[in-house]
Design a protein around this motif. Structure first.
Motif, PDB file in Angstrom:
ATOM      1  N   GLU A  78     -11.739 -14.569 -10.885  1.00  0.00           N
ATOM      2  CA  GLU A  78     -11.180 -15.199 -12.074  1.00  0.00           C
ATOM      3  C   GLU A  78     -10.438 -14.207 -12.971  1.00  0.00           C
ATOM      4  N   SER A  79     -10.393 -12.949 -12.594  1.00  0.00           N
ATOM      5  CA  SER A  79      -9.801 -11.926 -13.460  1.00  0.00           C
ATOM      6  C   SER A  79      -8.296 -11.809 -13.263  1.00  0.00           C
ATOM      7  N   GLN A  80      -7.634 -11.243 -14.254  1.00  0.00           N
ATOM      8  CA  GLN A  80      -6.214 -10.966 -14.146  1.00  0.00           C
ATOM      9  C   GLN A  80      -5.937  -9.927 -13.070  1.00  0.00           C
ATOM     10  N   GLN A  81      -6.909  -9.024 -12.840  1.00  0.00           N
ATOM     11  CA  GLN A  81      -6.743  -8.018 -11.780  1.00  0.00           C
ATOM     12  C   GLN A  81      -6.622  -8.686 -10.421  1.00  0.00           C
ATOM     13  N   ALA A  82      -7.398  -9.758 -10.214  1.00  0.00           N
ATOM     14  CA  ALA A  82      -7.337 -10.463  -8.936  1.00  0.00           C
ATOM     15  C   ALA A  82      -5.986 -11.139  -8.755  1.00  0.00           C
ATOM     16  N   VAL A  83      -5.461 -11.719  -9.838  1.00  0.00           N
ATOM     17  CA  VAL A  83      -4.132 -12.334  -9.773  1.00  0.00           C
ATOM     18  C   VAL A  83      -3.088 -11.270  -9.431  1.00  0.00           C
ATOM     19  N   GLU A  84      -3.199 -10.105 -10.036  1.00  0.00           N
ATOM     20  CA  GLU A  84      -2.276  -9.008  -9.735  1.00  0.00           C
ATOM     21  C   GLU A  84      -2.413  -8.558  -8.288  1.00  0.00           C
ATOM     22  N   PHE A  85      -3.666  -8.510  -7.793  1.00  0.00           N
ATOM     23  CA  PHE A  85      -3.869  -8.103  -6.400  1.00  0.00           C
ATOM     24  C   PHE A  85      -3.277  -9.132  -5.446  1.00  0.00           C
ATOM     25  N   ALA A  86      -3.401 -10.425  -5.780  1.00  0.00           N
ATOM     26  CA  ALA A  86      -2.767 -11.460  -4.956  1.00  0.00           C
ATOM     27  C   ALA A  86      -1.274 -11.196  -4.858  1.00  0.00           C
ATOM     28  N   ASP A  87      -0.677 -10.802  -5.968  1.00  0.00           N
ATOM     29  CA  ASP A  87       0.751 -10.501  -6.041  1.00  0.00           C
ATOM     30  C   ASP A  87       1.096  -9.285  -5.179  1.00  0.00           C
ATOM     31  N   ARG A  88       0.435  -8.179  -5.427  1.00  0.00           N
ATOM     32  CA  ARG A  88       0.809  -6.918  -4.780  1.00  0.00           C
ATOM     33  C   ARG A  88       0.453  -6.890  -3.292  1.00  0.00           C
ATOM     34  N   SER A  89      -0.671  -7.504  -2.933  1.00  0.00           N
ATOM     35  CA  SER A  89      -1.023  -7.539  -1.508  1.00  0.00           C
ATOM     36  C   SER A  89      -0.045  -8.411  -0.737  1.00  0.00           C
ATOM     37  N   MET A  90       0.391  -9.534  -1.352  1.00  0.00           N
ATOM     38  CA  MET A  90       1.349 -10.397  -0.667  1.00  0.00           C
ATOM     39  C   MET A  90       2.722  -9.746  -0.604  1.00  0.00           C
ATOM     40  N   GLU A  91       3.059  -8.955  -1.608  1.00  0.00           N
ATOM     41  CA  GLU A  91       4.320  -8.224  -1.552  1.00  0.00           C
ATOM     42  C   GLU A  91       4.325  -7.271  -0.360  1.00  0.00           C
ATOM     43  N   ALA A  92       3.216  -6.568  -0.153  1.00  0.00           N
ATOM     44  CA  ALA A  92       3.133  -5.643   0.974  1.00  0.00           C
ATOM     45  C   ALA A  92       3.228  -6.389   2.304  1.00  0.00           C
ATOM     46  N   ILE A  93       2.504  -7.497   2.406  1.00  0.00           N
ATOM     47  CA  ILE A  93       2.547  -8.281   3.646  1.00  0.00           C
ATOM     48  C   ILE A  93       3.946  -8.809   3.879  1.00  0.00           C
ATOM     49  N   SER A  94       4.596  -9.305   2.829  1.00  0.00           N
ATOM     50  CA  SER A  94       5.950  -9.822   2.946  1.00  0.00           C
ATOM     51  C   SER A  94       6.911  -8.740   3.416  1.00  0.00           C
ATOM     52  N   TYR A  95       6.827  -7.589   2.806  1.00  0.00           N
ATOM     53  CA  TYR A  95       7.752  -6.500   3.162  1.00  0.00           C
ATOM     54  C   TYR A  95       7.579  -6.105   4.629  1.00  0.00           C
ATOM     55  N   TYR A  96       6.341  -5.912   5.035  1.00  0.00           N
ATOM     56  CA  TYR A  96       6.113  -5.457   6.416  1.00  0.00           C
ATOM     57  C   TYR A  96       6.423  -6.561   7.429  1.00  0.00           C
ATOM     58  N   ALA A  97       6.193  -7.818   7.071  1.00  0.00           N
ATOM     59  CA  ALA A  97       6.527  -8.916   7.984  1.00  0.00           C
ATOM     60  C   ALA A  97       8.034  -9.018   8.171  1.00  0.00           C
ATOM     61  N   LEU A  98       8.777  -8.974   7.060  1.00  0.00           N
ATOM     62  CA  LEU A  98      10.232  -9.047   7.152  1.00  0.00           C
ATOM     63  C   LEU A  98      10.799  -7.831   7.870  1.00  0.00           C
ATOM     64  N   LYS A  99      10.232  -6.658   7.601  1.00  0.00           N
ATOM     65  CA  LYS A  99      10.693  -5.434   8.263  1.00  0.00           C
ATOM     66  C   LYS A  99      10.438  -5.508   9.767  1.00  0.00           C
ATOM     67  N   ALA A 100       9.261  -6.002  10.148  1.00  0.00           N
ATOM     68  CA  ALA A 100       8.940  -6.120  11.563  1.00  0.00           C
ATOM     69  C   ALA A 100       9.862  -7.101  12.258  1.00  0.00           C
ATOM     70  N   SER A 101      10.159  -8.235  11.604  1.00  0.00           N
ATOM     71  CA  SER A 101      11.064  -9.227  12.189  1.00  0.00           C
ATOM     72  C   SER A 101      12.483  -8.682  12.281  1.00  0.00           C
ATOM     73  N   ALA A 102      12.898  -7.942  11.261  1.00  0.00           N
ATOM     74  CA  ALA A 102      14.233  -7.328  11.291  1.00  0.00           C
ATOM     75  C   ALA A 102      14.329  -6.284  12.399  1.00  0.00           C
ATOM     76  N   ASP A 103      13.268  -5.519  12.600  1.00  0.00           N
ATOM     77  CA  ASP A 103      13.266  -4.524  13.683  1.00  0.00           C
ATOM     78  C   ASP A 103      13.284  -5.218  15.047  1.00  0.00           C
ATOM     79  N   LEU A 104      12.596  -6.333  15.170  1.00  0.00           N
ATOM     80  CA  LEU A 104      12.649  -7.099  16.418  1.00  0.00           C
ATOM     81  C   LEU A 104      14.061  -7.628  16.678  1.00  0.00           C
ATOM     82  N   ALA A 105      14.781  -7.960  15.602  1.00  0.00           N
ATOM     83  CA  ALA A 105      16.159  -8.421  15.772  1.00  0.00           C
ATOM     84  C   ALA A 105      17.037  -7.307  16.333  1.00  0.00           C
TER      85      ALA A 105
END
Length: 985
Positions: free
Chosen positions: A681-708
């Protein structure tokens, strides 16, 4: 105190009359159950003897009048049912139960029923009888045998003496590396439940159950139970393959695994259970790569789930062991790789480490003759009879091989629409939905799990009001779909009209054919034009209503029946990377997939898998280097599904090969927060949801771009948002523009970045060399694969810290081991604490001796503000090119709270929502209840009118318990832990 010898006398002495009929009580328990007496003899299980013992207990306390008391008779019958179900709920196929276990349950039932005097008398009587037996044993001759001789009946029918030393050895091995385990306690408990002539299978089960019964007191017993279960699995598999005369232990299996793996592949291929191409791999190399120690990673629920539903079997004999299972899946995914063995080992290592897990259809079918590996299919139903039944046939074919379905029904004309061919009037979309519902029930995914489908309808459709009521249990049953999920496909204009308390007009799509394909400002302009045409009498089949009234009915039905879910058409489309070539007309079964569909040419397909987030929390922080390695391999695995996949419908194959969408998600989010010491319920958890998903997004897009770069961009890349350099974060601007700006009352979504990733460079790479997959991310429910890996589901908050989970594999005690470890560190974990947790439904909030910081960290789902779930979802959504299955929890719902919550979801930029979980203000089920109501919903107190009143801003209306919501007719409509909800994964 009076003597109890006449009133009690074990559970064996008959009385003149039982409190309930033999037929009534016999029906409570499954057949084939035996009772082990204290002398080792075995008799049949007779539930009437429990009723007799309870009757005598009341007679001892209340005297002779108890026999004639209607209250006593009714109480005895109820308690008997509770005792029998508590003893036998894990024994659908038969089994054994010790006489002491029966008496333990009688005690518990009496105490839970508040019959404390009777319970106390019964406890004293048992103690007296135990003392008497001990005294009799002391008088026995010194050379008398210590107990009855036990012989074991082997699988081949021969008999041999019980090998107690092996039981000790196997339990000792199972306890290795685990704290809080009493080997002697498990062994003695198991030995107590044995009888002469017991079968090998029952012996193995008895040892496993002895450990499993202790899970709620010490979570590490779940790993002991799993390892003991593995002992039986190894025997079953190696015996089937003719490999072992003895039962190999885990240590012995390390040397046997390569030989076993080779035999397993060849036998499975010969039985036509696996693709013959698997036998062409270098099986010696792959067998040596298996890591036998990883068999010890499973908890009990995870391994039992795999055994029951995933492992290859022949005539119900499972001969696929865990490491062979993961390698079989990996071999299928590596089938078209150049260096197949190396890639198969890479994929195997990722799966068996639990760092990433492919979705259930991939695990079911990879390496089999029909490798249908995709999780989700989205279809559009056209407005003609051939097309409608063609779509229903597609549903059946796609569901047969374990695909979850989302159907767009909006094109089908509404009630009263003119039919040119017959010059008659349409009965609307609902009768066809009934057929689709029954088809989903009939085609049950090969018996592995139920077929499942979700129907979507846009909020302007003429039949929307009847659509809202499809899951009700009143009215014409021919116009009800009790097994089908439903969802509203809500345009932004409707939400604006709700906010402004404006009018709303319902149309039939044959008169407004282009509305379905229009989005944003174009939809709004055309809709207003159609409203004008209706006012002028140029459109005949329409209905005027108030947007707010319809919104309230939507929330009422959501509250009462769990459906339809609320999903947002414009957010899904305006942020879709593929809007240049089509329209997203619906989501999928679990509301996380947002792909284009078109009747006759585009059946959307998505392949799913999820990153185990807590496995990437190292030394109190997110290990981004490990995360990058995981995602790089995972994205390759997901992309490989597309060519290798079996498609039962050609349209799905063509669409998938052209666009190549995949959905990388996450699971174990709440576990990750525990490791980071962040309250959900903390603001830290909301921030972690943000930053962890940013990392996953970046690496997923990078991996797909490298596969291209390696394999080429997907075929429809040109003109996409990717091609324009617009990433998911950037597409928020498109949505904001449509709603009038990011700071308007209609959109308030955070657009910050961490600065930890070079997004500009990634944009440039994608624009230059393309991206392999049109869509890359989607957060699915992960109901089953989270069980397998032993983490919390998806992005879900922990339901309870201690509860019993029910699924197709049975019922399993689940304890939050993070909480237990913290309480141990504070010297607070004991049997009293375990009982307190059960009493308070797995919550620590009312347990006084628990510190405040522990209470904050271990809040359960219904103790967390639902708006925080939306806020965290909003932060994730900005990084995701598809959507997320987001359940919302509300302990004491009211119309005002629901209204605010779902408006908040829309304003926060969410694309979709999933189940609404509600819990009654005055009623919750206890995990200690053993009468079959455990973790199920009781009768709902909210009727349709009560629900409507709630949404009309009544302060609160009691709802049924979350885990099984039922309406007044008793039909289940929403169950988070029920197999029906294990849709995608």
């Amino acid at each position: 105190m009076q003597t109890h010898t006449q009133e009690f006398n074990d559970l064996r002495r008959p009385v003149s009359a039982a409190p309930a009929s033999t037929a009534e009580l016999a029906a409570v328990a499954p057949g084939g159950i035996k009772v082990i007496r204290r002398n080792g003899k075995v008799t049949g299980f007779d539930s009437t003897k429990i009723a007799i013992a309870l009757t005598k207990a009341f007679l001892a306390v209340e005297g002779g009048q108890a026999a004639a008391s209607a209250r006593v008779r009714e109480t005895v019958q109820t308690l008997t049912t509770q005792v029998v179900q508590a003893l036998t709920r894990h024994m659908s196929g038969g089994g054994t139960v010790h006489i002491e276990d029966i008496q333990d349950q009688v005690e518990l039932a009496l105490m839970r029923a508040g019959e404390h005097k009777v319970a106390r008398s019964y406890v004293i009587y048992r103690a007296e009888r135990a003392s008497a037996r001990a005294a009799e044993a002391a008088k026995a001759a010194p050379d008398a045998p210590a107990g009855p001789a036990i012989n074991v009946k082997l699988d081949d029918g021969t008999v041999r003496p019980l090998d107690t030393a092996r039981i000790v050895r196997v339990v000792t091995e199972a306890a290795q590396g685990l704290s809080g385990i009493s080997i002697d306690e498990v062994v003695q408990s198991a030995l107590r439940d044995l009888y002469d002539g017991i079968s090998e299978a029952e012996l193995s089960q008895a040892v496993t159950l002895a450990a499993r019964a202790r899970i709620e007191k010490e979570p590490n017993y779940t790993y002991v139970s799993a390892r003991l279960l593995m002992d039986g699995l190894r025997h079953e598999a190696t015996k089937f393959l003719g490999m072992a005369e003895t039962r190999p232990t885990l240590a012995e299996m390390k040397a046997l695994y390569p030989e076993y793996f080779r035999e397993y592949i060849h036998r499975a291929v010969s039985l036509e259970l696996l693709d013959p191409k698997l036998a062409l791999y270098d099986l010696d190399t792959l067998g040596k790569a298996l890591i036998a120690e990883r068999d010890a990673k499973f908890d009990y629920l995870g391994l039992q789930t795999l055994y029951d539903r995933y492992f290859i079997h022949s005539n119900k004999v499972r001969f696929e062991l865990p490491q062979a299972f993961f390698m079989r899946v990996a071999m299928g995914l590596a089938m078209n790789e150049i260096d197949r063995e190396a890639r198969a080992i890479e994929f195997y290592q990722l799966l068996s480490s639990f760092d990433f897990m492919s979705s259930t259809p991939t695990l079911f079918n990879s390496g089999t003759p029909r490798p249908q590996l995709s999780s989700c299919y989205l279809t559009q139903v056209p407005d003609d009879l051939d097309g409608i039944f063609g779509a229903i046939k597609d549903n059946a074919l796609l569901s047969k091989y374990a695909g979850g379905l989302g159907n767009d029904w909006t094109p089908v004309r509404g009630m009263g629409g003119w039919i040119k061919g017959t010059n008659g009037k349409s009965n609307g979309v609902v009768p066809f939905l009934k057929v689709a519902n029954d088809t989903a029930v009939a085609v049950n995914q090969g018996g592995k799990r139920k077929g499942a489908v979700c129907a979507y309808l846009e909020t302007w459709h003429r039949d929307i009001e009847e659509f809202l009521e499809l899951r009700k249990n009143t009215g014409d049953d021919r116009r009800r779909t009790h097994d089908m999920n439903t969802a509203n496909w809500v345009p932004d204009l409707f939400m604006k009209r709700v906010m402004e308390d404006g009018p709303w007009t319902l149309f039939s799509p044959e008169e407004t054919p282009d509305l379905h394909d229009l989005i944003g400002e174009a939809f709004e302009a055309r809709y207003i034009a159609y409203e004008k045409l209706a006012s002028e009498g140029r459109i005949k089949n329409f209905k005027r209503t108030q947007a707010l009234g319809l919104w309230r009915k939507m929330l009422s039905m959501l509250f009462e029946t769990g459906h339809p879910w609320i999903t947002f058409k414009d957010a899904c489309n305006l942020r879709s990377p593929q809007q240049h070539i089509g329209v997203v007309h619906s989501s999928n079964l679990c509301t996380e997939i947002t792909l284009n569909t078109k009747a006759g040419s585009e059946i959307a397909v998505c392949n799913l898998g999820s990153v185990n987030l807590p496995a990437h929390i190292v030394d109190g922080k997110l290990d981004t280097a490990k995360l990058e390695r995981t995602i790089k391999t995972a994205m390759r695995m997901l992309d490989n599904v597309i060519e290798y996949n079996y498609y039962s419908v050609a349209t799905a194959r063509n669409s998938n090969l052209r666009h190549r969408p995949v959905g990388l998600g996450v699971m174990g989010f709440h576990d990750a927060l525990y490791k980071l010491r962040m309250p959900y319920e903390s603001q830290q958890a909301v921030e972690f949801a943000d930053r962890s998903m940013e990392a996953i997004s970046y690496y997923a897009l990078k991996a797909s771009a490298d596969l291209a770069v390696e394999r080429g961009a997907y075929a429809s890349f040109k003109g996409s948002l990717w091609d324009q350099g617009i990433l998911p974060l950037d597409s928020i601007k498109i949505l904001a523009q449509s709603r009038g700006g990011n700071d308007t009352a209609y959109l308030k979504q955070d657009v910050s970045v961490s600065g930890a990733f070079d997004w500009d460079a990634l944009r440039q790479q994608i624009r230059t060399t393309g991206i392999r997959n049109s869509n890359t991310m989607a957060i699915a429910p992960t109901a089953t694969i989270a069980n397998i890996t032993g983490v919390s589901q998806s992005i879900e908050p922990t339901y309870q810290n201690l509860y019993v989970k029910s699924n197709l594999s049975g019922e399993f005690t689940v304890v939050n081991e993070y909480l237990v470890n913290d309480l141990k560190a504070l010297d607070l974990w004991d049997e009293v604490m375990a009982h307190d947790l059960k009493y308070y439904d797995g919550s620590v909030q009312k347990i006084d001796r628990v510190p405040a910081e522990i209470k904050a960290l271990y809040k359960c789902a219904f103790e967390i503000d639902a708006k925080v779930l939306v806020d965290a979802g909003s932060r994730r959504q900005k990084w995701i090119d598809q959507a997320q299955s987001l359940n919302l929890y509300m302990a004491q719902p009211s119309g005002k709270k629901l209204d605010e919550l779902y408006k908040h979801a829309w304003v926060s930029g969410l694309k979709t929502t999933y189940y609404l979980r509600t819990m009654g203000a005055t009623h919750t089920e206890k995990t200690t209840i053993t009468d079959g109501r455990l973790n199920k919903v009781g009768s709902a107190t909210a009727s349709a009118s009560a629900a409507a009143a709630a949404v009309a801003n009544a302060p609160s209306v009691p709802a049924s318990s979350v885990l099984s919501t039922t309406d007044v007719s008793g039909a289940k409509v929403c169950s988070i832990l029920d197999p029906d909800c294990e849709a995608c994964q």
